[in-house]
Design a protein around this motif. Structure first.
Motif, PDB file in Angstrom:
ATOM      1  N   TRP A 110      43.618  40.686  31.583  1.00  0.00           N
ATOM      2  CA  TRP A 110      44.702  41.021  32.505  1.00  0.00           C
ATOM      3  C   TRP A 110      44.164  41.435  33.875  1.00  0.00           C
TER       4      TRP A 110
ATOM      5  N   HIS B  94      43.968  39.331  37.282  1.00  0.00           N
ATOM      6  CA  HIS B  94      45.069  39.116  38.218  1.00  0.00           C
ATOM      7  C   HIS B  94      45.117  40.185  39.309  1.00  0.00           C
ATOM      8  N   ASP B  95      44.215  41.154  39.291  1.00  0.00           N
ATOM      9  CA  ASP B  95      44.222  42.213  40.294  1.00  0.00           C
ATOM     10  C   ASP B  95      43.824  41.679  41.667  1.00  0.00           C
TER      11      ASP B  95
ATOM     12  N   ASP C  83      40.458  37.045  42.235  1.00  0.00           N
ATOM     13  CA  ASP C  83      40.472  35.574  42.212  1.00  0.00           C
ATOM     14  C   ASP C  83      40.263  35.014  40.802  1.00  0.00           C
ATOM     15  N   GLY C  84      40.939  35.648  39.832  1.00  0.00           N
ATOM     16  CA  GLY C  84      40.863  35.156  38.457  1.00  0.00           C
ATOM     17  C   GLY C  84      39.642  35.605  37.688  1.00  0.00           C
TER      18      GLY C  84
END
Length: 371
Positions: free
Chosen positions: A244, A247-248, A252-253
């Motif tokens: 998770w 997504h911060d 960039d994934g």
């Protein structure tokens, strides 16, 4: 005649002989009796002497014993603490740490308008415990924004008046666009790279009444082996939490490492590769996120990524940042292997401190002024 009488008294052989005989008989005694009498006198004389000596020294000796018990039981003074620690086995061998590296650093005032009024009570009390428990260490209080900025500039771009080049020229660009909390993070890395020692947030408490000697012993930190030390922030992330996190802001994934390390408690030797990496990676990421217009919640997340715990975590396990070309680019390491061995390839201690480091979690940086 009177004259003849005096002469007879003086020269009467019989009277003289009798006196000599009487005197000689009184003095000629058995050797054993003489020895007993002399030993008796010696015993009595020594007994009196010992009694007088004991009486003379009883009071100061008693005071000394009571004083030692008091001083080794209570720690009210920096003068008594080394003895207290030694008796409890809390003093490791500091001979491998040069005196100039025995530093403990604290930062305050980069976003607090009331810094002139002094530290909050809980911070001041905690700082006093550090000062009391570490008499052989220098305490650096970086509590004024102008002083912090002056040293940050000197250590990054250098001092032009002295023809002195800094070590991280591009870092000053990041400093100028950084938020106050990002500057606090960045400065601790610059400072430790330059000076070495421990850094603690002011709400952090450590074992042994804030004694770094007790902490080093508890976590097996050996300055003759380790080049730096990092500690777990809060256990390990679950796989879901790690996924998770991709997504911060700014990631960039790219998910976090599952072992998140903290930056509220750090130790490093000067010029360590870990702190060089932390300065360079924080510089790169601060410049990267500064281009985005973010609200407060997003800025808080961006801080964790750009200058906070994720920076030292990446530098410990290996930097995976796309586009990062730092000279200290850290080679990827097996995270699980490091977790099991508690040490990286270049001798960075990575340890779960357990109850030996407690973060107060005052979160004084989670506001508009700081972030």
């Amino acid at each position: 005649s009177p004259r003849s009488t005096r002469g007879s008294r003086l020269f009467d052989d019989t009277s003289v002989a009798s006196r000599v005989s009487t005197t000689s008989s009184s003095r000629l005694q058995a050797p054993s009796e003489i020895m007993k009498r002399n030993l008796g006198r010696i015993y009595l004389d020594n007994k009196v002497l010992l009694t007088k000596t004991a009486g003379y020294y009883a009071l100061p000796v008693g005071i000394l014993i009571i004083g030692l018990v008091f001083l080794t039981t209570f720690r009210f003074s920096a003068l008594t603490l080394p003895l207290h620690q030694a008796l409890r086995g809390q003093v490791p061998d500091f001979s491998s740490i040069p005196r100039k590296e025995r530093n403990i650093h604290f930062i305050f005032g980069l976003w607090d308008d009331d810094v002139g009024k002094g530290l909050p009570v809980e911070f001041r009390r905690n700082l006093k415990a550090f000062e009391r428990s570490n008499p052989n260490w220098r305490i650096f209080k970086w509590f004024r924004k102008p002083m912090i900025e002056r040293y940050a500039k000197a250590w990054t771009v250098g001092n032009s008046s002295k023809d002195d080049e800094g070590s991280f020229p591009s870092t000053w660009k990041a400093w100028k666009v950084a938020r106050p909390v990002q500057r606090a993070d960045l400065f601790r890395y610059i400072m430790l790279w330059q000076m070495g020692g421990f850094y603690f947030d002011l709400d952090v408490e450590i074992s042994g009444d804030n004694s770094v000697a007790a902490l080093m012993k508890a976590v097996d930190l050996n300055p003759s082996i380790h080049t730096a030390a990092l500690f777990y922030e809060k256990g390990r992330l679950t796989e879901e939490e790690a996924v998770w996190s991709a997504h911060d802001i700014g990631r960039d994934g790219l998910p976090e490492y599952r072992t998140r390390l903290s930056n509220y408690a750090l130790w490093s030797r000067p010029r360590s590769k870990l702190m060089e990496c932390a300065v360079q990676l924080a510089t790169y990421r601060i410049l990267k996120v500064s281009k985005e217009d973010l609200d407060l919640d997003s800025r808080l997340l961006a801080t964790l990524y750009s200058s906070g715990p994720d920076v030292v975590t990446e530098c410990a396990f290996g930097v995976r940042e796309k586009g990062f070309q730092g000279s200290a680019g850290r080679p990827l390491q097996d995270e699980e292997e490091v977790v099991q061995s508690n040490i990286t390839k270049d001798k960075v201690l990575v340890k779960d401190p357990g109850p030996n480091i407690v973060n107060g979690n005052t979160f004084s940086w989670k506001n508009e002024k700081a972030a």
